[in-house]
Scaffold this motif. Structure first.
Motif, PDB file in Angstrom:
ATOM      1  N   MET A 205       0.846  -1.187   0.000  1.00 18.45           N
ATOM      2  CA  MET A 205       0.000   0.000   0.000  1.00 18.45           C
ATOM      3  C   MET A 205       0.891   1.250   0.000  1.00 18.45           C
ATOM      4  SD  MET A 205      -2.819   1.252   2.863  1.00 18.45           S
ATOM      5  CE  MET A 205      -3.675  -0.338   2.900  1.00 18.45           C
ATOM      6  N   GLU A 206       0.693   2.084  -1.010  1.00 11.95           N
ATOM      7  CA  GLU A 206       1.461   3.325  -1.115  1.00 11.95           C
ATOM      8  C   GLU A 206       0.510   4.501  -0.896  1.00 11.95           C
ATOM      9  OE1 GLU A 206       4.725   4.415  -4.238  1.00 11.95           O
ATOM     10  OE2 GLU A 206       2.800   5.169  -4.995  1.00 11.95           O
ATOM     11  N   VAL A 207       0.787   5.286   0.131  1.00 16.54           N
ATOM     12  CA  VAL A 207      -0.087   6.387   0.527  1.00 16.54           C
ATOM     13  C   VAL A 207       0.599   7.708   0.207  1.00 16.54           C
ATOM     14  CG1 VAL A 207      -1.334   7.461   2.435  1.00 16.54           C
ATOM     15  CG2 VAL A 207      -1.024   4.970   2.389  1.00 16.54           C
ATOM     16  N   THR A 208      -0.051   8.542  -0.593  1.00 19.39           N
ATOM     17  CA  THR A 208       0.466   9.864  -0.941  1.00 19.39           C
ATOM     18  C   THR A 208      -0.497  10.920  -0.424  1.00 19.39           C
ATOM     19  OG1 THR A 208       1.506   8.991  -2.942  1.00 19.39           O
ATOM     20  CG2 THR A 208       1.249  11.380  -2.789  1.00 19.39           C
ATOM     21  N   LEU A 209       0.027  11.851   0.348  1.00 19.94           N
ATOM     22  CA  LEU A 209      -0.791  12.936   0.879  1.00 19.94           C
ATOM     23  C   LEU A 209      -0.864  14.039  -0.177  1.00 19.94           C
ATOM     24  CD1 LEU A 209       0.504  13.089   4.570  1.00 19.94           C
ATOM     25  CD2 LEU A 209      -1.050  11.455   3.469  1.00 19.94           C
ATOM     26  N   LEU A 210      -1.982  14.077  -0.894  1.00 24.07           N
ATOM     27  CA  LEU A 210      -2.154  15.068  -1.956  1.00 24.07           C
ATOM     28  C   LEU A 210      -2.458  16.439  -1.374  1.00 24.07           C
ATOM     29  CD1 LEU A 210      -4.323  13.078  -4.519  1.00 24.07           C
ATOM     30  CD2 LEU A 210      -1.852  13.438  -4.569  1.00 24.07           C
ATOM     31  N   GLY A 211      -3.301  16.477  -0.344  1.00 23.09           N
ATOM     32  CA  GLY A 211      -3.683  17.736   0.279  1.00 23.09           C
ATOM     33  C   GLY A 211      -3.775  17.578   1.775  1.00 23.09           C
ATOM     34  N   THR A 212      -3.096  18.445   2.527  1.00 20.75           N
ATOM     35  CA  THR A 212      -3.010  18.314   3.985  1.00 20.75           C
ATOM     36  C   THR A 212      -3.554  19.534   4.708  1.00 20.75           C
ATOM     37  OG1 THR A 212      -0.737  19.161   3.889  1.00 20.75           O
ATOM     38  CG2 THR A 212      -1.023  16.754   3.876  1.00 20.75           C
ATOM     39  N   GLY A 213      -4.246  20.426   3.981  1.00 24.64           N
ATOM     40  CA  GLY A 213      -4.722  21.659   4.579  1.00 24.64           C
ATOM     41  C   GLY A 213      -6.216  21.668   4.837  1.00 24.64           C
ATOM     42  N   ASP A 214      -6.658  22.787   5.420  1.00 28.10           N
ATOM     43  CA  ASP A 214      -8.073  22.973   5.713  1.00 28.10           C
ATOM     44  C   ASP A 214      -8.759  23.687   4.547  1.00 28.10           C
ATOM     45  OD1 ASP A 214      -7.063  25.528   6.007  1.00 28.10           O
ATOM     46  OD2 ASP A 214      -8.193  25.968   7.836  1.00 28.10           O
ATOM     47  N   THR A 215      -9.846  24.393   4.825  1.00 28.68           N
ATOM     48  CA  THR A 215     -10.674  24.930   3.748  1.00 28.68           C
ATOM     49  C   THR A 215     -10.006  26.020   2.921  1.00 28.68           C
ATOM     50  OG1 THR A 215     -11.688  26.457   5.332  1.00 28.68           O
ATOM     51  CG2 THR A 215     -12.860  24.417   4.878  1.00 28.68           C
ATOM     52  N   THR A 216      -9.024  26.748   3.472  1.00 23.30           N
ATOM     53  CA  THR A 216      -8.355  27.787   2.695  1.00 23.30           C
ATOM     54  C   THR A 216      -6.955  27.388   2.273  1.00 23.30           C
ATOM     55  OG1 THR A 216      -7.428  28.928   4.628  1.00 23.30           O
ATOM     56  CG2 THR A 216      -9.640  29.580   3.915  1.00 23.30           C
ATOM     57  N   GLY A 217      -6.408  26.342   2.875  1.00 27.34           N
ATOM     58  CA  GLY A 217      -5.070  25.898   2.528  1.00 27.34           C
ATOM     59  C   GLY A 217      -3.994  26.832   3.065  1.00 27.34           C
ATOM     60  N   THR A 218      -2.749  26.357   2.933  1.00 27.74           N
ATOM     61  CA  THR A 218      -1.574  27.144   3.319  1.00 27.74           C
ATOM     62  C   THR A 218      -0.532  27.002   2.209  1.00 27.74           C
ATOM     63  OG1 THR A 218      -1.971  26.662   5.673  1.00 27.74           O
ATOM     64  CG2 THR A 218       0.218  27.498   5.067  1.00 27.74           C
ATOM     65  N   PRO A 219      -0.054  28.110   1.634  1.00 28.31           N
ATOM     66  CA  PRO A 219      -0.457  29.486   1.920  1.00 28.31           C
ATOM     67  C   PRO A 219      -1.910  29.755   1.499  1.00 28.31           C
ATOM     68  CG  PRO A 219       1.600  29.411   0.667  1.00 28.31           C
ATOM     69  CD  PRO A 219       1.017  28.042   0.625  1.00 28.31           C
ATOM     70  N   THR A 220      -2.565  30.645   2.241  1.00 30.29           N
ATOM     71  CA  THR A 220      -3.907  31.087   1.908  1.00 30.29           C
ATOM     72  C   THR A 220      -3.818  32.246   0.923  1.00 30.29           C
ATOM     73  OG1 THR A 220      -4.880  30.374   4.010  1.00 30.29           O
ATOM     74  CG2 THR A 220      -5.969  32.186   2.867  1.00 30.29           C
ATOM     75  N   PRO A 221      -4.597  32.236  -0.149  1.00 25.38           N
ATOM     76  CA  PRO A 221      -4.544  33.348  -1.111  1.00 25.38           C
ATOM     77  C   PRO A 221      -4.762  34.691  -0.431  1.00 25.38           C
ATOM     78  CG  PRO A 221      -5.816  31.534  -2.020  1.00 25.38           C
ATOM     79  CD  PRO A 221      -5.543  31.182  -0.588  1.00 25.38           C
ATOM     80  N   GLY A 222      -3.927  35.653  -0.783  1.00 23.14           N
ATOM     81  CA  GLY A 222      -4.069  36.997  -0.249  1.00 23.14           C
ATOM     82  C   GLY A 222      -3.595  37.185   1.162  1.00 23.14           C
ATOM     83  N   CYS A 223      -3.016  36.138   1.760  1.00 24.87           N
ATOM     84  CA  CYS A 223      -2.595  36.219   3.153  1.00 24.87           C
ATOM     85  C   CYS A 223      -1.076  36.364   3.246  1.00 24.87           C
ATOM     86  CB  CYS A 223      -3.032  34.972   3.920  1.00 24.87           C
ATOM     87  SG  CYS A 223      -2.600  35.026   5.681  1.00 24.87           S
ATOM     88  N   SER A 224      -0.645  37.292   4.085  1.00 28.94           N
ATOM     89  CA  SER A 224       0.789  37.495   4.299  1.00 28.94           C
ATOM     90  C   SER A 224       1.187  37.223   5.744  1.00 28.94           C
ATOM     91  CB  SER A 224       1.193  38.925   3.908  1.00 28.94           C
ATOM     92  OG  SER A 224       0.456  39.873   4.665  1.00 28.94           O
ATOM     93  N   CYS A 225       0.405  36.384   6.431  1.00 34.26           N
ATOM     94  CA  CYS A 225       0.752  36.040   7.813  1.00 34.26           C
ATOM     95  C   CYS A 225       2.083  35.294   7.843  1.00 34.26           C
ATOM     96  CB  CYS A 225      -0.349  35.193   8.456  1.00 34.26           C
ATOM     97  SG  CYS A 225      -0.424  33.463   7.913  1.00 34.26           S
ATOM     98  N   ASP A 226       2.682  35.219   9.018  1.00 31.98           N
ATOM     99  CA  ASP A 226       4.001  34.605   9.146  1.00 31.98           C
ATOM    100  C   ASP A 226       3.998  33.148   8.687  1.00 31.98           C
ATOM    101  OD1 ASP A 226       4.995  36.960  10.139  1.00 31.98           O
ATOM    102  OD2 ASP A 226       4.996  36.325  12.243  1.00 31.98           O
TER     103      ASP A 226
END
Length: 274
Positions: A1-22
């Motif tokens: 079984m080979e498991v690839t994590l395609l997406g590990t973020g929440d609803t906006t993802g990281t980086p979030t578009p338009g966000c300049s947080c640290d």
């Protein structure tokens, strides 16, 4: 079984578009992403692949990662960041079996399977199979079990995915608070790899209107608000389920930058052989 994590973020993802947080800036500096949640599980024996949740970032994820298009998919719940990628089935698949739970959700009046069927009835490629929780079904050479978790107000399911030939087991908590029912915990227990929802560290519960709950013996909340585990809760679940390895997923960009890339916090593209 080979498991690839395609997406590990929440609803906006990281980086979030338009966000300049640290945290978003740190992700850009590191050249890493946490796109919306999705997991690719390949069966090397049968040369088939199962997709767990269809991220809106489907196209980007499959262009970025060296993985085959799926032969089947499982949908854990109907929030857009886990479902809306199914629209990519248009022109990509001749047939894509999609498995989802058959229980009626009191909030929507239909099951997850029913919602998938009605939302994507315009796609001839998508054929929906309604499955009962705790009743294993077979797909891509795997034995898959949907297990109810706690993600109010909608029903949501974790998954146990096992290879009956090798004994390898992958467990996914789904989007959930720490209040996972005992029967579900039993079904998820003893995995080689656990993918556990942990959206923020527990100290951020003070900023949630509902605070935190499911405190441990030291008073640390293992649930952020009502819908998701804290990072500490995800770690506790991994220990309780006796997981050989736990990777924390569904992470938000609100995690402080000096904590956001701790060793057990997953980023897109990680791959595991079970």
């Amino acid at each position: 079984m080979e498991v690839t994590l395609l997406g590990t973020g929440d609803t906006t993802g990281t980086p979030t578009p338009g966000c300049s947080c640290d945290t978003c800036e740190r992700a850009r500096e590191r050249g890493v992403e946490r796109t919306r949640y999705s997991v690719h599980v390949r069966n090397e024996r049968t040369d088939e692949a199962l997709l767990v949740d269809a991220s809106p970032d489907f196209r980007h994820q499959f262009l970025e990662r060296d993985v085959d298009l799926p032969d089947a998919a499982v949908i854990s719940h109907i929030h857009f960041d886990h479902l809306d990628g199914l629209g990519n089935a248009y022109r990509l698949f001749g047939d894509l079996p999609v498995y989802a739970a058959d229980e009626t959700d009191p909030e929507t009046g239909e099951s997850v399977a029913g919602t998938v069927r009605s939302d994507y009835d315009y796609l001839d490629a998508v054929t929906v199979s309604a499955e009962s929780p705790f009743e294993p079904f077979e797909t891509c050479g795997f034995e898959v079990t949907l297990v109810p978790v706690d993600h109010p107000p909608l029903v949501c399911y974790g998954l146990a995915i096992e290879d009956p030939e090798t004994g390898a087991k992958l467990s996914l908590s789904g989007d959930t608070s720490y209040g996972i029912p005992d029967e579900s915990r039993e079904a998820l227990a003893d995995p080689d790899l656990l993918l556990a929802d942990g959206i923020v560290p527990a100290h951020l519960c003070e900023h949630h209107p509902y605070g935190g709950k499911h405190e441990d013996e030291d008073g640390v909340p293992r649930t952020f608000g009502t819908k998701h585990m804290t990072i500490e809760g995800a770690r506790s679940l991994g220990a309780e389920l006796d997981a050989d390895e736990t990777r924390i997923v569904h992470l938000s960009h609100f995690i402080p930058a000096d904590e956001a890339f701790d060793e057990d916090l997953a980023v897109d593209g990680e791959r595991y052989e079970l």
